[in-house]
Design a protein around this motif. Structure first.
Motif, mmCIF file in Angstrom:
data_model
loop_
_atom_site.group_PDB
_atom_site.id
_atom_site.type_symbol
_atom_site.label_atom_id
_atom_site.label_comp_id
_atom_site.label_asym_id
_atom_site.label_seq_id
_atom_site.Cartn_x
_atom_site.Cartn_y
_atom_site.Cartn_z
ATOM 1 N N THR A 166 60.389 72.109 -16.058
ATOM 2 C CA THR A 166 60.756 71.038 -15.181
ATOM 3 C C THR A 166 61.128 71.113 -13.782
ATOM 4 O OG1 THR A 166 61.730 70.066 -17.277
ATOM 5 C CG2 THR A 166 62.194 69.062 -15.108
ATOM 6 N N ALA A 167 61.862 72.305 -13.480
ATOM 7 C CA ALA A 167 62.012 72.762 -12.158
ATOM 8 C C ALA A 167 60.795 73.187 -11.282
ATOM 9 C CB ALA A 167 62.840 74.289 -12.165
ATOM 10 N N LYS A 168 59.683 73.612 -11.994
ATOM 11 C CA LYS A 168 58.492 74.295 -11.404
ATOM 12 C C LYS A 168 57.698 72.810 -11.116
ATOM 13 C CE LYS A 168 58.030 78.704 -13.619
ATOM 14 N NZ LYS A 168 57.103 79.558 -14.750
ATOM 15 N N THR A 169 57.801 71.817 -12.116
ATOM 16 C CA THR A 169 56.942 70.764 -11.844
ATOM 17 C C THR A 169 57.592 69.829 -10.386
ATOM 18 O OG1 THR A 169 56.505 70.246 -14.221
ATOM 19 C CG2 THR A 169 56.488 68.447 -12.821
ATOM 20 N N SER A 170 59.026 70.129 -10.332
ATOM 21 C CA SER A 170 59.654 69.414 -9.219
ATOM 22 C C SER A 170 59.394 69.958 -8.020
ATOM 23 C CB SER A 170 61.236 69.582 -9.435
ATOM 24 O OG SER A 170 61.536 68.793 -10.587
ATOM 25 N N GLU A 172 56.539 71.374 -7.347
ATOM 26 C CA GLU A 172 54.967 70.939 -7.058
ATOM 27 C C GLU A 172 55.083 69.450 -6.183
ATOM 28 O OE1 GLU A 172 52.446 70.662 -10.055
ATOM 29 O OE2 GLU A 172 52.347 72.836 -10.542
ATOM 30 N N SER A 173 55.863 68.822 -6.370
ATOM 31 C CA SER A 173 55.995 67.533 -5.469
ATOM 32 C C SER A 173 56.753 67.547 -4.175
ATOM 33 C CB SER A 173 57.045 66.585 -6.414
ATOM 34 O OG SER A 173 58.309 66.854 -6.446
ATOM 35 N N LEU A 174 57.283 68.650 -3.920
ATOM 36 C CA LEU A 174 58.059 69.039 -2.627
ATOM 37 C C LEU A 174 56.915 68.778 -1.460
ATOM 38 C CD1 LEU A 174 60.483 71.997 -3.297
ATOM 39 C CD2 LEU A 174 61.166 69.489 -3.114
ATOM 40 N N GLY A 175 55.817 69.475 -1.649
ATOM 41 C CA GLY A 175 54.817 69.358 -0.369
ATOM 42 C C GLY A 175 54.123 68.084 -0.581
ATOM 43 N N VAL A 176 54.473 67.137 -1.461
ATOM 44 C CA VAL A 176 53.358 65.916 -1.530
ATOM 45 C C VAL A 176 54.096 64.741 -0.847
ATOM 46 C CG1 VAL A 176 52.150 64.215 -3.022
ATOM 47 C CG2 VAL A 176 52.229 66.791 -3.506
ATOM 48 N N GLY A 177 55.607 64.781 -1.476
ATOM 49 C CA GLY A 177 56.420 63.455 -1.042
ATOM 50 C C GLY A 177 56.677 62.535 -2.216
ATOM 51 N N GLY A 178 57.201 61.331 -1.941
ATOM 52 C CA GLY A 178 57.807 60.542 -3.066
ATOM 53 C C GLY A 178 56.422 59.703 -3.584
ATOM 54 N N ALA A 179 56.668 58.860 -4.316
ATOM 55 C CA ALA A 179 55.578 57.953 -4.919
ATOM 56 C C ALA A 179 55.894 56.406 -5.281
ATOM 57 C CB ALA A 179 54.601 58.422 -5.988
ATOM 58 N N VAL A 180 55.457 55.337 -4.990
ATOM 59 C CA VAL A 180 55.608 54.107 -5.607
ATOM 60 C C VAL A 180 54.297 53.470 -5.857
ATOM 61 C CG1 VAL A 180 58.018 54.081 -4.633
ATOM 62 C CG2 VAL A 180 55.758 53.225 -3.289
ATOM 63 N N ARG A 181 54.320 52.202 -6.705
ATOM 64 C CA ARG A 181 53.074 51.505 -6.919
ATOM 65 C C ARG A 181 53.123 50.213 -5.969
ATOM 66 N NH1 ARG A 181 48.743 52.056 -10.213
ATOM 67 N NH2 ARG A 181 49.394 53.443 -11.512
ATOM 68 N N ARG A 182 52.422 49.925 -5.247
ATOM 69 C CA ARG A 182 52.384 48.697 -4.492
ATOM 70 C C ARG A 182 51.131 48.038 -4.668
ATOM 71 N NH1 ARG A 182 56.700 49.437 -4.505
ATOM 72 N NH2 ARG A 182 58.371 49.960 -2.731
ATOM 73 N N ASN A 183 51.226 46.657 -5.124
ATOM 74 C CA ASN A 183 50.040 45.942 -5.431
ATOM 75 C C ASN A 183 48.923 46.543 -6.152
ATOM 76 O OD1 ASN A 183 50.811 43.964 -3.812
ATOM 77 N ND2 ASN A 183 50.418 44.945 -1.902
ATOM 78 N N ARG A 252 53.492 72.724 0.787
ATOM 79 C CA ARG A 252 52.240 72.695 0.001
ATOM 80 C C ARG A 252 51.559 73.919 0.047
ATOM 81 N NH1 ARG A 252 51.779 67.617 2.519
ATOM 82 N NH2 ARG A 252 50.514 68.434 4.396
ATOM 83 N N MET A 253 51.855 74.926 0.794
ATOM 84 C CA MET A 253 51.161 76.473 0.661
ATOM 85 C C MET A 253 51.266 76.911 -0.421
ATOM 86 S SD MET A 253 51.489 77.507 4.739
ATOM 87 C CE MET A 253 50.678 76.755 6.188
ATOM 88 N N ASN A 254 50.291 77.693 -0.954
ATOM 89 C CA ASN A 254 50.243 78.327 -2.283
ATOM 90 C C ASN A 254 51.199 79.364 -2.392
ATOM 91 O OD1 ASN A 254 48.168 76.915 -3.494
ATOM 92 N ND2 ASN A 254 46.744 78.031 -2.952
ATOM 93 N N TRP A 255 51.655 80.140 -1.410
ATOM 94 C CA TRP A 255 52.497 81.358 -1.253
ATOM 95 C C TRP A 255 53.802 80.869 -1.470
ATOM 96 C CZ3 TRP A 255 56.170 82.398 2.563
ATOM 97 C CH2 TRP A 255 55.935 81.563 3.574
ATOM 98 N N VAL A 256 54.144 79.592 -0.768
ATOM 99 C CA VAL A 256 55.434 79.254 -0.718
ATOM 100 C C VAL A 256 55.782 78.660 -2.166
ATOM 101 C CG1 VAL A 256 56.850 77.190 0.172
ATOM 102 C CG2 VAL A 256 55.468 78.352 1.610
ATOM 103 N N GLN A 257 54.545 77.997 -2.790
ATOM 104 C CA GLN A 257 54.937 77.424 -4.136
ATOM 105 C C GLN A 257 55.244 78.298 -5.097
ATOM 106 O OE1 GLN A 257 54.117 73.911 -5.899
ATOM 107 N NE2 GLN A 257 55.078 73.392 -3.683
ATOM 108 N N ASN A 258 54.321 79.442 -5.092
ATOM 109 C CA ASN A 258 54.502 80.596 -6.046
ATOM 110 C C ASN A 258 56.208 81.355 -5.798
ATOM 111 O OD1 ASN A 258 52.015 80.137 -7.016
ATOM 112 N ND2 ASN A 258 50.950 81.793 -5.439
ATOM 113 N N TRP A 259 56.276 81.177 -4.631
ATOM 114 C CA TRP A 259 57.672 82.052 -4.430
ATOM 115 C C TRP A 259 58.557 81.084 -4.903
ATOM 116 C CZ3 TRP A 259 61.932 80.599 -1.433
ATOM 117 C CH2 TRP A 259 62.786 81.615 -1.160
ATOM 118 N N LEU A 260 58.666 79.753 -4.761
ATOM 119 C CA LEU A 260 59.619 78.937 -5.180
ATOM 120 C C LEU A 260 59.537 78.940 -6.684
ATOM 121 C CD1 LEU A 260 59.368 76.169 -2.741
ATOM 122 C CD2 LEU A 260 61.284 77.607 -2.702
ATOM 123 N N LYS A 261 58.414 78.865 -7.262
ATOM 124 C CA LYS A 261 58.384 78.767 -8.740
ATOM 125 C C LYS A 261 59.056 80.228 -9.253
ATOM 126 C CE LYS A 261 54.529 75.460 -8.985
ATOM 127 N NZ LYS A 261 53.294 75.331 -9.305
ATOM 128 N N GLY A 262 58.688 81.210 -8.649
ATOM 129 C CA GLY A 262 59.061 82.661 -9.136
ATOM 130 C C GLY A 262 60.839 82.555 -9.023
#
Length: 355
Positions: A166-170, A172-183, A252-262
């Motif tokens: 679950t931590a790794k999934t969270s 992945e969203s750091l570099g993307v942002g939040g999300a809502v549905r509109r119309n 969003r960068m792969n090396w940052v993602q991999n470091w945080l997931k590690g």
């Protein structure tokens, strides 16, 4: 399907192992599977279960492995990378698919594969855990009370800690942002942009919107075009989230993602059985039709997120073993009904009112 054999893929992960142990406690003998034979075998030996190591990279071998399996419970993340290969192998082998993901991308992929799954008479039902059974069932129950609803807001207040997955999934969203549905369309918004006060079930709390899976799934369940999901958070932490927006390009960068997931792999451990037994989750939802001045609020209390995932995934699996309806993509509430959450150990009844 005449065969009733089930498979748990990713059985040696934190949640996969919990599901395997509970399956055995219920008198089942699932096949344990995953990428690593070395990680599989100790658990298989302990539980006296068959084990098959197979890679998700070889779709033909995976489909052959699944040929005599009625249902697979897919527990191996990150699901953004692993779900589609498993779904396609299930369609090829005639095996019903479910997983424990909370990733919107996976729900959208399953929705896109709906026609292929129907043609193969295979059910695709991602999200058969805490992501998203409680909120999806509450959304469906609220919509049943107000079919004219134009806005749906969901949220939950949980004492549960994070598992490494679950931590790794969270992360992945750091570099993307939040999300809502509109119309009817999913929109990416800055972290921490939307806040409000919500009484999830134990008093008013400051809450922040998150990119939870229901932004995708609740729309498929209810067709309500405007959807937001919230969790309680201190205003101070919300401000820290907002500051992350300046660095989304870096996150969003792969090396940052991999470091945080590690780091998450090293430091994050799932809660113990005693910790889980003392934890509950308060799930809240609201539907509105502002043009008519109508509003309804619903709540349901469940056990901790991991126990919901364990019992929820096994409940859906048992449903699929007896299922004789059409294939295709389903949300948990569409497949099993909104009452599914009420049937899980530690869950109460869905209660709906005007406040």
């Amino acid at each position: 399907m005449n065969n009733q054999q089930i498979m748990i893929y990713g059985a040696y992960g934190y949640t996969g192992e919990l599901i395997a142990r509970q399956a055995v406690a219920q008198g089942l003998k699932p096949i344990l599977s995953g990428r690593s034979a070395a990680k599989l075998q100790p658990l298989a030996n302990e539980l006296d279960l068959p084990a098959i190591a197979v890679s998700l990279d070889d779709e033909d071998a995976l489909a052959r492995t699944l040929r005599d399996v009625a249902v697979v419970i897919h527990c191996a993340g990150p699901f953004s990378a692993t779900a589609e290969p498993m779904m396609r192998a299930c369609i090829a082998s005639g095996t019903h698919y479910q997983d424990i993901t909370g990733e919107m991308q996976v729900y959208q992929t399953a929705h896109d594969l709906d026609a292929e799954a129907k043609a193969a008479n295979v059910v695709l039902c991602p999200g058969t855990g805490f992501d998203v059974i409680p909120t999806d069932c509450l959304a469906a129950a609220l919509h049943k009370q107000m079919t004219s609803a134009t806005h749906l807001t969901l949220g939950f207040d949980s004492d549960s800690g994070l598992s490494p997955g679950t931590a790794k999934t969270s992360i992945e969203s750091l570099g993307v942002g939040g999300a809502v549905r509109r119309n009817g369309k999913i929109e990416i918004i800055p972290h921490g942009e939307l806040t409000r006060e919500i009484n999830f079930g134990r008093g008013e709390k400051f809450a922040v919107s998150i990119p939870w899976g229901d932004v995708a799934t609740a729309y498929y369940s209810t067709e309500i075009p405007n959807i937001e999901v919230y969790i309680p958070m201190s205003p101070r932490r919300a401000k820290k989230m907002q500051r992350l927006n300046k660095f989304r390009w870096l996150l969003r960068m792969n090396w940052v993602q991999n470091w945080l997931k590690g780091k998450a792999e090293q430091k994050v451990k799932g809660p113990s059985e005693n910790q889980r037994s003392e934890q509950q989750t308060w799930v809240w939802g609201e539907v509105r039709n502002d043009r008519r001045g109508e509003r309804r609020v619903g709540r349901v209390v469940t056990s901790n997120g991991y126990d919901v995932t364990v019992h929820g995934s096994l409940a859906v699996m048992q449903h699929l073993r007896k299922y004789d309806g059409p294939g295709g993509y389903y949300t948990p509430s569409k497949l099993c009904g909104p009452e599914l959450v009420e049937q899980l150990p530690g869950s109460g009844k869905i209660k709906i009112g005007i406040d």
